[in-house]
Enzyme design. Structure first.
Site, PDB file in Angstrom:
ATOM      1  N   GLU A 167      21.448  11.663  76.727  1.00 47.20           N
ATOM      2  CA  GLU A 167      21.866  11.309  75.365  1.00 47.20           C
ATOM      3  C   GLU A 167      23.368  11.518  75.214  1.00 47.20           C
ATOM      4  O   GLU A 167      23.949  12.366  75.878  1.00 47.20           O
ATOM      5  CB  GLU A 167      21.070  12.137  74.343  1.00 47.20           C
ATOM      6  CG  GLU A 167      21.114  13.650  74.525  1.00 47.20           C
ATOM      7  CD  GLU A 167      22.299  14.313  73.869  1.00 47.20           C
ATOM      8  OE1 GLU A 167      22.952  13.658  73.049  1.00 47.20           O
ATOM      9  OE2 GLU A 167      22.583  15.474  74.206  1.00 47.20           O
ATOM     10  N   ARG A 206      26.556  12.802  69.089  1.00 46.77           N
ATOM     11  CA  ARG A 206      27.410  13.872  68.556  1.00 46.77           C
ATOM     12  C   ARG A 206      26.693  14.501  67.372  1.00 46.77           C
ATOM     13  O   ARG A 206      26.182  13.781  66.509  1.00 46.77           O
ATOM     14  CB  ARG A 206      28.735  13.304  68.036  1.00 46.77           C
ATOM     15  CG  ARG A 206      29.704  12.874  69.105  1.00 46.77           C
ATOM     16  CD  ARG A 206      30.739  11.951  68.511  1.00 46.77           C
ATOM     17  NE  ARG A 206      30.104  10.799  67.877  1.00 46.77           N
ATOM     18  CZ  ARG A 206      30.698  10.003  66.989  1.00 46.77           C
ATOM     19  NH1 ARG A 206      31.928  10.234  66.613  1.00 46.77           N
ATOM     20  NH2 ARG A 206      30.057   8.979  66.468  1.00 46.77           N
ATOM     21  N   ASN A 249      31.038  14.239  79.306  1.00 44.11           N
ATOM     22  CA  ASN A 249      31.334  15.385  78.444  1.00 44.11           C
ATOM     23  C   ASN A 249      32.533  16.174  78.950  1.00 44.11           C
ATOM     24  O   ASN A 249      33.378  16.606  78.170  1.00 44.11           O
ATOM     25  CB  ASN A 249      30.107  16.310  78.361  1.00 44.11           C
ATOM     26  CG  ASN A 249      29.209  15.926  77.199  1.00 44.11           C
ATOM     27  OD1 ASN A 249      29.415  14.894  76.555  1.00 44.11           O
ATOM     28  ND2 ASN A 249      28.200  16.734  76.926  1.00 44.11           N
ATOM     29  N   LEU A 251      41.704  13.120  70.865  1.00 46.88           N
ATOM     30  CA  LEU A 251      43.055  13.644  71.084  1.00 46.88           C
ATOM     31  C   LEU A 251      43.497  14.415  69.840  1.00 46.88           C
ATOM     32  O   LEU A 251      44.670  14.441  69.510  1.00 46.88           O
ATOM     33  CB  LEU A 251      44.029  12.501  71.377  1.00 46.88           C
ATOM     34  CG  LEU A 251      44.000  11.928  72.796  1.00 46.88           C
ATOM     35  CD1 LEU A 251      45.039  10.826  72.962  1.00 46.88           C
ATOM     36  CD2 LEU A 251      44.250  13.020  73.846  1.00 46.88           C
ATOM     37  N   GLY A 266      43.358  21.415  68.002  1.00 43.12           N
ATOM     38  CA  GLY A 266      42.640  22.352  67.132  1.00 43.12           C
ATOM     39  C   GLY A 266      42.514  23.708  67.779  1.00 43.12           C
ATOM     40  O   GLY A 266      43.278  24.051  68.703  1.00 43.12           O
ATOM     41  N   GLY A 295      34.096  23.634  70.744  1.00 44.52           N
ATOM     42  CA  GLY A 295      32.933  24.524  70.732  1.00 44.52           C
ATOM     43  C   GLY A 295      31.675  23.682  70.744  1.00 44.52           C
ATOM     44  O   GLY A 295      31.692  22.536  71.178  1.00 44.52           O
ATOM     45  N   CYS A 324      27.452  21.826  73.673  1.00 46.84           N
ATOM     46  CA  CYS A 324      27.548  20.933  74.837  1.00 46.84           C
ATOM     47  C   CYS A 324      28.779  21.178  75.716  1.00 46.84           C
ATOM     48  O   CYS A 324      28.639  21.561  76.870  1.00 46.84           O
ATOM     49  CB  CYS A 324      27.522  19.490  74.371  1.00 46.84           C
ATOM     50  SG  CYS A 324      26.078  19.150  73.368  1.00 46.84           S
TER      51      CYS A 324
HETATM   52  C1  UGA Z   1      29.363  16.106  72.414  1.00 44.76           C
HETATM   53  C2  UGA Z   1      29.686  14.663  72.833  1.00 44.76           C
HETATM   54  O1  UGA Z   1      30.718  14.133  72.009  1.00 44.76           O
HETATM   55  C3  UGA Z   1      28.437  13.783  72.722  1.00 44.76           C
HETATM   56  O2  UGA Z   1      28.729  12.471  73.223  1.00 44.76           O
HETATM   57  C4  UGA Z   1      27.317  14.417  73.578  1.00 44.76           C
HETATM   58  O3  UGA Z   1      26.124  13.667  73.504  1.00 44.76           O
HETATM   59  C5  UGA Z   1      27.048  15.818  73.066  1.00 44.76           C
HETATM   60  O4  UGA Z   1      28.261  16.592  73.185  1.00 44.76           O
HETATM   61  C6  UGA Z   1      25.955  16.417  73.911  1.00 44.76           C
HETATM   62  O5  UGA Z   1      26.150  16.585  75.111  1.00 44.76           O
HETATM   63  O6  UGA Z   1      24.841  16.599  73.406  1.00 44.76           O
HETATM   64  P1  UGA Z   1      29.128  17.400  70.070  1.00 44.76           P
HETATM   65  O7  UGA Z   1      29.202  18.647  70.898  1.00 44.76           O
HETATM   66  O8  UGA Z   1      28.032  17.259  69.073  1.00 44.76           O
HETATM   67  O9  UGA Z   1      29.025  16.099  71.028  1.00 44.76           O
HETATM   68  O10 UGA Z   1      30.472  17.260  69.234  1.00 44.76           O
HETATM   69  P2  UGA Z   1      31.898  16.574  69.451  1.00 44.76           P
HETATM   70  O11 UGA Z   1      32.172  15.701  68.300  1.00 44.76           O
HETATM   71  O12 UGA Z   1      32.027  15.973  70.771  1.00 44.76           O
HETATM   72  O13 UGA Z   1      32.866  17.840  69.338  1.00 44.76           O
HETATM   73  C7  UGA Z   1      32.836  18.912  70.284  1.00 44.76           C
HETATM   74  C8  UGA Z   1      33.946  19.882  70.016  1.00 44.76           C
HETATM   75  O14 UGA Z   1      35.208  19.309  70.325  1.00 44.76           O
HETATM   76  C9  UGA Z   1      34.049  20.339  68.564  1.00 44.76           C
HETATM   77  O15 UGA Z   1      34.346  21.710  68.536  1.00 44.76           O
HETATM   78  C10 UGA Z   1      35.207  19.534  68.017  1.00 44.76           C
HETATM   79  O16 UGA Z   1      35.861  20.132  66.939  1.00 44.76           O
HETATM   80  C11 UGA Z   1      36.111  19.453  69.240  1.00 44.76           C
HETATM   81  N1  UGA Z   1      37.036  18.311  69.227  1.00 44.76           N
HETATM   82  C12 UGA Z   1      36.560  17.046  69.286  1.00 44.76           C
HETATM   83  C13 UGA Z   1      38.395  18.538  69.180  1.00 44.76           C
HETATM   84  O17 UGA Z   1      38.863  19.699  69.131  1.00 44.76           O
HETATM   85  N2  UGA Z   1      39.237  17.465  69.214  1.00 44.76           N
HETATM   86  C14 UGA Z   1      38.796  16.196  69.272  1.00 44.76           C
HETATM   87  O18 UGA Z   1      39.650  15.275  69.314  1.00 44.76           O
HETATM   88  C15 UGA Z   1      37.427  15.983  69.296  1.00 44.76           C
END
Ligand code: UGA
Length: 437
Positions: A151, A154, A211, A253, A256, A260, A263
């Site tokens: 999967e 997000r 990921n 990009l 922050g 976290g 995943c």
């Molecule tokens: C992530 C992946 O984006 C999904 O495609 C994947 O399916 C999922 O893991 C999984 O393996 O189940 P998720 O962990 O829900 O999804 O959230 P993200 O939106 O990817 O964010 C992860 C972390 O990265 C958060 O802490 C977010 O704040 C941080 N982030 C994200 C940043 O610091 N900068 C960004 O530009 C994007």
């Protein structure tokens, strides 16, 4: 219409079950947790995920989505079984596959006719083979096909990601299984969603490679942001301009306090471990992990610096506990590292998060919870913003200035207007754009 069972009603299982029933299939979601099933049957959704309740309701009413704790029965009656149980990180950093292995045994024991066994959970490369062996060992030589179908959901946008995916990956050596799986996702043909058919190992690797690459991008931009801080550049303009290059893309990009969630932290470590087991050093991913850990601590150092290193007995307002907005998930959130550090340094913590406070309370930290950002900010010596909830984007900085004892703000998500912070003479910092004019 295919008859499908989803094992595990966590965030992945529930979204998958609801999503597949929305595609018109007959889905039963099962779980060993009878209490959870009882709640689901009474219409209660155990996690906070936008739009999930709507599609659960829609398909339950149609009779396409059911919840049950009768796992054996559900397996026997279905043609396709999705494994969507948790694979938490064990103490040594590897994925704990106990739940997956137990499910594989149960599936083997209940194999009564040809079935497809499909793993949705994120499992280290090579796990598919093990699952297949366990099923074979526990069944009576009945034909089945094993499929890996990772999967890419997000949290906070999982329903939309399921219904409108960028791609579907189906790892299977069997043409028959691929055809059936293609049929499961048939409604997506309308959007011409690419369906990639490959072998199980490649499919498992696609998940970790994707990921980890996203995690790498975040650590990269965080390092660039830290450098921007020192040289007086604005990281947002840097990342925007970088993103204009189609080879780079503007997504992921955003700087922050470090990534976290359930995943990226776990999957990056698992990929490094898989590398070690195969004598391939994953240098870039190791660096991304290190940078990410340091980034969280860097936020503590930034806050201390704003307070002239005097943090003992200071009241700090923490806005945002969830690892990102639109979720109540606090797993590996920056808040879980930063708040205990601040407490250790003698700070008093006031906090507010729109949905994650109940989960945070389970950490049993001695902190004060409030019902909104205004109450949490009243009389505090400084404020640190950790999650970019929309309601924090709309904070009235003049009101905030009046509420705080001293107008000191660390915006780790860069969502507050630097111009306004400057105009109102805040003592402020952010990640990579302090010097903006
Ligand atoms: C992530 C992946 O984006 C999904 O495609 C994947 O399916 C999922 O893991 C999984 O393996 O189940 P998720 O962990 O829900 O999804 O959230 P993200 O939106 O990817 O964010 C992860 C972390 O990265 C958060 O802490 C977010 O704040 C941080 N982030 C994200 C940043 O610091 N900068 C960004 O530009 C994007």
């Amino acid at each position: 219409m295919r008859k499908i069972t989803i094992i595990g009603t966590g965030y992945v299982g529930l979204v998958t079950g609801a999503g597949i029933s929305d595609f018109g299939h007959d889905v039963t979601c099962v779980d060993i947790d009878k209490n959870k099933i009882k709640k689901l049957n009474s219409g209660e959704i155990p996690i906070y995920e936008p739009e999930l309740d709507t599609i659960v309701k829609r398909n339950s009413v149609k009779g396409l989505l059911k919840f049950s704790s009768r796992i054996n029965e559900a397996i026997k009656e279905s043609e396709i079984i999705f494994i969507a149980v948790g694979t938490p990180q064990s103490k040594n950093g590897d994925s704990d596959l106990t739940a997956i292995e137990n499910v594989a045994k149960t599936i083997g024991k209940n194999l009564n006719k040809y079935k497809i066994i499909c793993t949705k959970s994120t499992v280290p490369v090579g796990t598919g083979k093990k699952i297949e062996e366990i099923i074979k060992l526990n069944s009576k030589a009945i034909e089945f096909d094993y499929v890996s179908n990772p999967e890419f959901l997000r949290e906070g946008a999982a329903v939309r990601d399921f219904l409108i995916p960028d791609r579907i990956v189906i790892g299977s050596r069997s043409k028959k299984a691929f055809k059936i799986m293609q049929d499961v996702y048939r409604p997506l043909f309308l959007n011409e969603t690419p369906i990639i058919n490959t072998n199980v190992e490649t499919s498992e690797m696609i998940k970790y490679a994707s990921n980890s690459f996203l995690a790498l991008k975040i650590s990269y931009i965080n390092e660039i942001a830290n450098l921007c801080d020192s040289v007086g550049a604005d990281v947002h303009i840097v990342s925007k301009a970088m993103g204009q290059d189609g080879r780079i893309s503007p997504k992921f990009l955003h700087p922050g306090p470090g990534f976290g969630g359930s995943c990226f932290p776990k999957d990056t470590i698992a990929l490094v471990n898989t590398g070690n087991q195969n004598n391939i050093r994953m240098n870039t991913i190791e660096a991304a992990i290190k940078t990410n850990n340091e980034q969280k601590l860097r936020m503590v150092a930034k806050l201390k610096s704003l307070l002239n290193n005097k943090i003992k007995n200071k009241t700090i307002t923490v806005l945002g506990l969830a690892f990102k907005p639109q979720t109540d998930d606090i797993r590996d959130a920056a808040s879980t590292i930063i708040i205990p550090k601040l407490i250790k340094e003698g700070a008093i913590i006031n906090t507010y998060d729109p949905v994650a406070m109940d989960n945070f309370k389970s950490l049993k930290l001695n902190i004060n919870y409030f019902n909104n950002w205004q109450e949490a900010s009243r009389g505090a010596d400084a404020l640190i913003l950790l999650t970019e909830w929309n309601e924090f984007r709309g904070i009235d900085l003049l009101e905030l200035k009046h509420l705080l004892k001293a107008p000191t703000v660390l915006d780790t998500k860069n969502i507050l207007s630097v111009e306004n912070l400057q105009a109102l003479k805040f003592n402020y910092d952010n990640v990579g754009r302090k010097a903006i004019n």
